[in-house]
Design an enzyme around this catalytic site. Structure first.
Site, short mmCIF file in Angstrom:
data_model
loop_
_atom_site.label_atom_id
_atom_site.label_comp_id
_atom_site.label_asym_id
_atom_site.label_seq_id
_atom_site.Cartn_x
_atom_site.Cartn_y
_atom_site.Cartn_z
N LYS A 84 -2.84 -5.46 -4.41
CA LYS A 84 -3.63 -5.09 -5.54
C LYS A 84 -3.07 -3.83 -6.17
CE LYS A 84 -8.08 -6.88 -4.00
NZ LYS A 84 -9.46 -6.56 -3.68
N ASP A 153 5.23 2.50 2.28
CA ASP A 153 4.94 3.52 3.29
C ASP A 153 6.08 3.59 4.30
OD1 ASP A 153 3.68 5.41 4.86
OD2 ASP A 153 2.14 4.06 5.61
N THR A 154 5.99 2.87 5.38
CA THR A 154 7.04 2.90 6.40
C THR A 154 8.23 2.02 6.01
OG1 THR A 154 6.13 1.04 7.64
CG2 THR A 154 5.33 3.25 8.23
N GLY A 155 8.01 1.08 5.12
CA GLY A 155 9.06 0.16 4.71
C GLY A 155 9.07 -1.14 5.51
N LYS A 156 8.28 -1.23 6.58
CA LYS A 156 8.26 -2.44 7.40
C LYS A 156 7.76 -3.65 6.61
CE LYS A 156 7.42 -0.06 11.76
NZ LYS A 156 6.45 0.13 12.85
N THR A 157 6.68 -3.47 5.87
CA THR A 157 6.13 -4.57 5.10
C THR A 157 7.12 -5.00 4.02
OG1 THR A 157 3.87 -3.81 5.52
CG2 THR A 157 4.18 -5.31 3.66
#
Length: 177
Positions: A84, A153-157
């Site tokens: 979103k 954020d962490t880049g994992k997603t």
């Protein structure tokens, strides 16, 4: 313009010039005083200052639109908006690209699709990424794809999403954030 078959360089990772570095906000920056801005009265007790005025955000969004036009102008793209949070940023970015197309000799035909990522269960991050709207992703095959996300954020997603999108065989994947 020849585009590489598999370019996964995020737009924010481009070779930066003095014009592309962006706005730097130091940790000790006190922000702008509230009396310089208008805002809804119900925010009065919740705000202390304004760190980044809307005009600066819109100027940077236009600069990003210009970078996208320089990189992809005259090539069809599929804009993949991550909901979103990315909705308003995506709408502003697409609008700026459309305005630039009207005022230049380049065109950038766009199709906009939406997905929603879920990597949390209640308030806990999980290893699993659920993609709502994934049934539309086969359209990415052989296309230039611009993923628009508001926050990484962490880049994992994002890494998991990029791997998932790559499986559909797009020509190019770029990320605007």
């Amino acid at each position: 313009m020849n585009l590489p078959k598999d370019s996964n360089m995020a737009l924010s990772e481009r070779k930066q010039t003095h014009m592309d570095r962006g706005v730097v906000i130091r940790d000790a920056w006190p922000g702008y005083p509230l009396d310089l801005f208008t805002f809804p009265e119900h925010y009065l007790g919740d705000l202390e200052c304004v760190y980044i005025p809307h005009g600066i955000i819109m100027d940077r969004t236009e600069r990003l639109a210009r970078n996208i036009m320089d990189d992809l102008g005259d090539h069809d793209i599929v804009v993949l908006c991550v909901l979103k949070g990315g909705y308003q940023f995506c709408a502003d970015l697409v609008e700026r690209i459309e305005v630039l197309c009207c005022n230049s000799s380049k065109t950038l035909p766009m199709r906009v699709d939406f997905i929603r990522l879920k990597s949390y269960l209640n308030d806990q991050s999980t290893q699993d990424l659920r993609i709502e709207g994934a049934e539309n992703l086969p359209v990415l095959s052989g296309k230039n794809v611009l993923i628009v996300e508001a926050i990484v954020d962490t880049g994992k997603t994002m890494k998991t999403l990029l791997d998932h999108v790559k499986a559909f065989g797009p020509k190019i994947i770029k990320v605007a954030r």
